[in-house]
Design a protein around this motif. Structure first.
Motif, short mmCIF file in Angstrom:
data_model
loop_
_atom_site.label_atom_id
_atom_site.label_comp_id
_atom_site.label_asym_id
_atom_site.label_seq_id
_atom_site.Cartn_x
_atom_site.Cartn_y
_atom_site.Cartn_z
N UNK A 62 17.95 15.48 66.67
CA UNK A 62 17.89 14.11 67.18
C UNK A 62 18.54 13.15 66.18
N UNK A 63 18.38 13.43 64.88
CA UNK A 63 19.05 12.63 63.87
C UNK A 63 20.55 12.68 64.05
N UNK A 64 21.09 13.88 64.32
CA UNK A 64 22.53 14.01 64.57
C UNK A 64 22.96 13.19 65.78
N UNK A 65 22.14 13.22 66.83
CA UNK A 65 22.48 12.47 68.05
C UNK A 65 22.45 10.97 67.78
N UNK A 66 21.44 10.50 67.04
CA UNK A 66 21.40 9.09 66.68
C UNK A 66 22.62 8.70 65.85
N UNK A 67 23.03 9.60 64.96
CA UNK A 67 24.21 9.34 64.14
C UNK A 67 25.45 9.19 65.02
N UNK A 68 25.56 10.04 66.04
CA UNK A 68 26.69 9.95 66.97
C UNK A 68 26.69 8.62 67.72
N UNK A 69 25.52 8.12 68.03
CA UNK A 69 25.42 6.86 68.76
C UNK A 69 25.60 5.65 67.84
N UNK A 70 25.64 5.88 66.53
CA UNK A 70 25.78 4.79 65.59
C UNK A 70 24.46 4.16 65.19
N UNK A 71 23.35 4.78 65.58
CA UNK A 71 22.02 4.27 65.22
C UNK A 71 21.61 4.91 63.90
N UNK A 72 22.17 4.40 62.80
CA UNK A 72 21.95 5.01 61.50
C UNK A 72 20.51 4.90 61.03
N UNK A 73 19.85 3.83 61.34
CA UNK A 73 18.47 3.65 60.90
C UNK A 73 17.57 4.74 61.50
N UNK A 74 17.74 4.98 62.80
CA UNK A 74 16.93 6.02 63.46
C UNK A 74 17.31 7.40 62.95
N UNK A 75 18.61 7.60 62.70
CA UNK A 75 19.06 8.89 62.18
C UNK A 75 18.42 9.17 60.83
N UNK A 76 18.43 8.17 59.94
CA UNK A 76 17.83 8.35 58.61
C UNK A 76 16.34 8.66 58.73
N UNK A 77 15.66 7.98 59.63
CA UNK A 77 14.22 8.21 59.80
C UNK A 77 13.94 9.66 60.21
N UNK A 78 14.74 10.17 61.15
CA UNK A 78 14.53 11.57 61.59
C UNK A 78 14.88 12.55 60.49
N UNK A 79 15.98 12.31 59.77
CA UNK A 79 16.36 13.20 58.68
C UNK A 79 15.29 13.23 57.59
N UNK A 80 14.75 12.07 57.26
CA UNK A 80 13.72 12.00 56.22
C UNK A 80 12.49 12.79 56.62
N UNK A 81 12.08 12.66 57.89
CA UNK A 81 10.91 13.41 58.36
C UNK A 81 11.20 14.90 58.36
N UNK A 82 12.40 15.27 58.81
CA UNK A 82 12.77 16.69 58.83
C UNK A 82 12.79 17.26 57.42
N UNK A 83 13.26 16.47 56.46
CA UNK A 83 13.36 16.95 55.08
C UNK A 83 11.99 17.22 54.47
N UNK A 84 10.99 16.44 54.86
CA UNK A 84 9.64 16.69 54.38
C UNK A 84 9.11 18.04 54.88
N UNK A 85 9.57 18.43 56.05
CA UNK A 85 9.12 19.68 56.66
C UNK A 85 9.95 20.88 56.22
N UNK A 86 11.22 20.63 55.88
CA UNK A 86 12.12 21.72 55.49
C UNK A 86 13.00 21.23 54.35
N UNK A 87 12.44 21.22 53.14
CA UNK A 87 13.12 20.57 52.01
C UNK A 87 14.37 21.30 51.55
N UNK A 88 14.54 22.56 51.95
CA UNK A 88 15.73 23.31 51.55
C UNK A 88 16.71 23.53 52.70
N UNK A 89 16.63 22.71 53.73
CA UNK A 89 17.56 22.80 54.85
C UNK A 89 18.86 22.09 54.44
#
Length: 582
Positions: free
Chosen positions: A416-443
Motif C-alpha cells: 500500500x505504501x508503494x501504491x500511495x507513492x505512485x499516487x504522489x501521496x508521500x505522507x501516507x506512503x511514509x506512514x505505511x513504510x514506517x509501520x511495515x518497518x517496525x514489523x519487518x526491520x530487515x525487509x
C-alpha cells in the motif's frame, strides 16, 4: 510416517521379514518321510505333501495350499510330534502369505487394493498366532499392518507387547518392536527414545535410521538427519531411491552442491529415473543455475514426455532466466492438461507480469484470490499487479481490505505504501513504510523505498537525508551492495545530505549493475543530475486510467525492450521496488 495415500513411504524393503522357516526345511522333510514309513496314514501323507511344497512355494496360492494340507493332516490324525510340526508349518505358511501381501501393501505406490490385501493378511496372521503364539514375526507384522491408516492402534500395541515378551534375546526382533512402538506414539520424546534404543539393539535397522532421520529433519536438526540418511544409503549399497531421499534433504538444507553430487551418484546407477533429473533441476534452480535446470528438465521430459512436474519446473527455470516466451509456452502446455493447477496459474501470472502484460496477469491472480480466499498472498500479489499497471487506486482498495483483516501484515503495508507513492501521496506512503518497518526491520524493499521517498520527496517537511542514508546503507548491506536500484537510492540519500562525492560514487556503481534498457537509462539520468550537484526530486501522481497493456504499440523493438527489462511485478514507478515479490 505414513503418506497421505496411506502407504508406507519407504516401500516393501522395510516389511517385517521372517528370518527363516527352519522347522520346514531339509531336516523336517527327512524326519517326516521316516515317520511316514513307520505310520502309513492319510494324515502323515498330507503333512509330507505340505512339507515338500514348502521347498518350492512362492505364491499366495502355494502358501494357502500348504495351510489346507496341514489342516487336513491334523484332521486326519497325527501323533503329537507330527501334529506340532503341522501346526508350525501351517503358522509359517500363514505368515509367509501375509508377508507376500505386505510387499504390495507397503510398496510405493501401494497396490490399489491395499485395504483388502491387508484384511486378507491379518486373517492369516490371526490364525498363525492361534497356531503358534510364540511366533514373534507374526505379532510384529500384525502391529505393522494395524499402524496403517484405518488400522486398530490398540490391536497394534497389544501385538507389540506380545512381541516384546516373546523376543527374548533376539536383538533384531526387539529393535523392530521398538521401531513399531515409535510409530504408534505421538510423543516425540518417546518416539526418539524408542528409535535410539532400536538402533542400539540393531545398528543395521534401516527403518529406524529412516524414521529417526525424518524426525531429526522435522525438528530442524539437519546435520543429524543427513548423517542418518547417509548411513541408510551406505547400508543399502547406494540404492538410487535412498540416494535421492538423501539428496532431497540436502537440497532442503540448502546444501545444493552436495545434493547435486548425490543425485549424480543415483544417475550413474540408473540414468533413466525421470524424478532424479527433476530433483537435480530443482537443486540447480535453487542454486541459481537456471540453464542447468532447464537442461535437466528437458532430460526428464525425454524420458517421460507427459511429466507435467518437469514441464512446470522448466517453465520456472525459463522464467528465472528471463526467457519469458519459452516459460509461457511450457506453462500453457501444463494448463492445457491441468487447468486447475494453482501453481501453474500463479507461475503464468508472474510470467505475464514480467512481460508487463498486466491484464492477463491480473485475471490469473484474481482466479487464485477467488479460489483461495483464506490465503492473503494472492490478493497481495493482485494489489501489486494493479499498482504496476498504473492503477494504484485499485491496488489501495485491495490492500485496505487485507489490512482490515490483518493490520499487522507487513508485505501488505509495504504494497500500500508503494501504491500511495505512485499516487504522489508521500505522507501516507511514509506512514505505511514506517509501520511495515517496525514489523519487518530487515525487509530491504521497505528500507529502500522509505529511504527513497525520504531522500527525493519534493515536499520539504517530509525529507530526512540522514535517516535516508541510514536506511539505504542497511538495505545495501542486506543485499551485499549488488542491487542497482538500492545503490541508486543510496546515491540519492547522500545527495540529500549534500555529500555529492558519495552520491556520484554510488550512482556510478548502480549503473554498472543496471539491467540494460529502461533501468540503465533512468539511472544514467540520475547520475547526470548528481554530477551537477543537484539532489534527486521525484513526485509521481498516477491516477487509475489506461492499462499499460492498452498503451503498448505494435512496434517489435519496443516489445523486445520491454521484455528485456524484466520489470518485477512489485516495482514502483520509480523503479525502486526490490523485485522479490514480497
Amino acid at each position: 510416517m505414513w503418506s497421505s495415500s496411506g502407504t508406507a513411504p519407504r516401500g516393501a524393503r522395510f516389511l517385517v521379514r521372517l528370518a527363516c522357516i527352519s522347522l520346514l526345511f531339509a531336516s523336517v522333510v527327512s524326519d517326516s518321510v521316516a515317520r511316514a514309513q513307520e505310520a502309513d496314514n492319510d494324515g502323515q501323507a498330507k503333512l509330507d505333501e505340505a512339507v515338500k511344497l514348502v521347498e518350492t512355494a512362492s505364491s499366495d496360492k502355494d502358501f494357502d495350499s500348504i495351510s489346507e494340507l496341514c489342516e487336513e493332516a491334523i484332521d486326519a490324525g497325527l501323533n503329537d510330534e507330527s501334529a506340532e510340526i503341522a501346526r508350525k508349518t501351517w503358522a509359517n505358511a500363514c505368515l509367509k502369505y501375509a508377508q507376500l501381501h505386505g510387499e504390495k501393501v507397503f510398496a510405493t505406490p501401494a497396490d490399489a487394493r491395499w485395504k483388502f490385501l491387508r484384511q486378507q493378511a491379518l486373517t492369516r496372521l490371526e490364525k498363525a498366532i492361534e497356531l503358534a503364539p510364540e511366533l514373534t514375526e507374526a505379532q510384529l507384522l500384525i502391529a505393522q499392518y494395524n499402524l496403517l491408516p484405518g488400522g486398530d492402534k490398540e490391536v497394534a500395541q497389544a501385538a507389540l507387547a506380545k512381541a516384546f515378551e516373546n523376543s527374548g534375546d533376539n536383538p533384531g526382533q526387539q529393535a523392530m518392536a521398538m521401531v513399531l512402538r515409535a510409530q504408534s506414539t505421538e510423543d516425540p520424546e518417546q518416539k526418539l527414545a524408542d528409535l535410539n534404543k532400536a538402533l542400539e539393539a540393531d545398528p543395521d535397522n534401516e527403518l529406524a535410521l529412516a524414521l529417526r532421520g525424518d524426525m531429526y529433519f522435522e525438528q530442524g536438526k539437519t546435520d543429524e538427519a543427513i548423517a542418518d540418511y547417509r548411513k541408510l544409503a551406505e547400508k543399502q549399497g547406494n540404492n538410487p531411491s535412498t540416494l535421492l531421499l538423501l539428496a532431497d534433504r540436502l537440497a532442503k538444507s540448502e546444501k545444493y552442491d552436495e545434493a547435486i553430487a548425490t543425485i549424480d551418484q543415483a544417475l550413474l546407477l540408473n540414468p533413466e529415473i525421470a524424478n532424479a533429473w527433476i530433483l537435480r533441476a530443482q537443486a540447480n534452480l535453487s542454486n541459481e543455475k537456471n540453464e542447468d535446470a532447464v537442461s535437466d528438465c528437458s532430460r526428464a521430459l525425454d524420458l517421460e514426455p507427459r511429466n507435467f512436474a518437469a514441464l512446470q519446473l522448466r517453465s520456472s527455470a525459463f522464467y528465472a532466466s528471463e526467457k519469458y516466451e519459452e516459460a509461457l509456452k511450457d506453462v500453457e502446455k501444463v494448463l492445457s492438461f491441468q487447468n486447475n493447477n494453482a501453481g501453474a496459474i500463479n507461475l503464468r501470472a508472474m510470467i505475464y507480469a514480467a512481460m508487463e502484460k498486466y491484464d492477463p496477469a491480473i485475471e490469473d491472480m484474481q482466479i487464485l484470490a477467488d479460489n483461495f480466499p483464506d490465503d492473503p498472498r494472492f490478493k497481495t500479489m493482485l494489489g501489486m499487479f494493479y499498482n504496476a499497471s498504473d492503477r494504484p487506486g485499485k491496488a489501495i482498495e485491495i490492500y485496505d481490505e487485507l489490512l482490515a483483516e490483518d493490520p499487522g501484515n507487513a508485505p501488505v503495508l509495504r504494497g500500500r505504501g508503494d501504491a500511495y507513492l505512485s499516487k504522489g501521496d508521500h505522507k501516507s506512503a511514509i506512514a505505511d513504510y514506517e509501520t511495515a518497518l517496525k514489523l519487518a526491520e530487515d525487509d530491504d524493499g521497505v528500507l529502500n523505498n522509505l529511504a527513497w521517498v525520504l531522500a527525493t520527496s519534493p515536499i520539504d517537511e517530509l525529507r530526512n537525508g540522514s535517516r535516508a542514508v541510514e536506511l539505504a546503507v542497511k538495505a545495501a548491506e542486506l543485499t551485499e551492495y549488488k542491487e542497482a536500484h538500492i545503490l541508486s537510492t543510496l546515491a540519492a540519500s547522500y545527495a540529500e545530505t549534500g555529500d555529492f562525492e558519495n552520491a556520484v560514487k554510488w550512482s556510478e556503481k548502480s549503473i554498472e549493475l543496471a539491467t540494460p534498457g529502461r533501468q540503465a537509462t533512468d539511472l544514467a539520468k540520475e547520475l547526470e543530475t548528481l554530477k551537477k550537484g543537484e539532489p534527486i526530486r521525484e513526485l509521481e501522481s498516477v491516477e487509475d486510467g489506461k492499462n499499460k497493456d492498452e498503451e503498448k504499440t505494435d512496434d517489435a523493438g519496443d516489445a523486445e525492450e520491454s521484455q528485456g527489462d524484466g520489470v518485477a511485478p512489485d516495482a514502483d514507478k520509480t523503479e525502486k521496488g526490490d523485485g522479490d515479490g514480497n
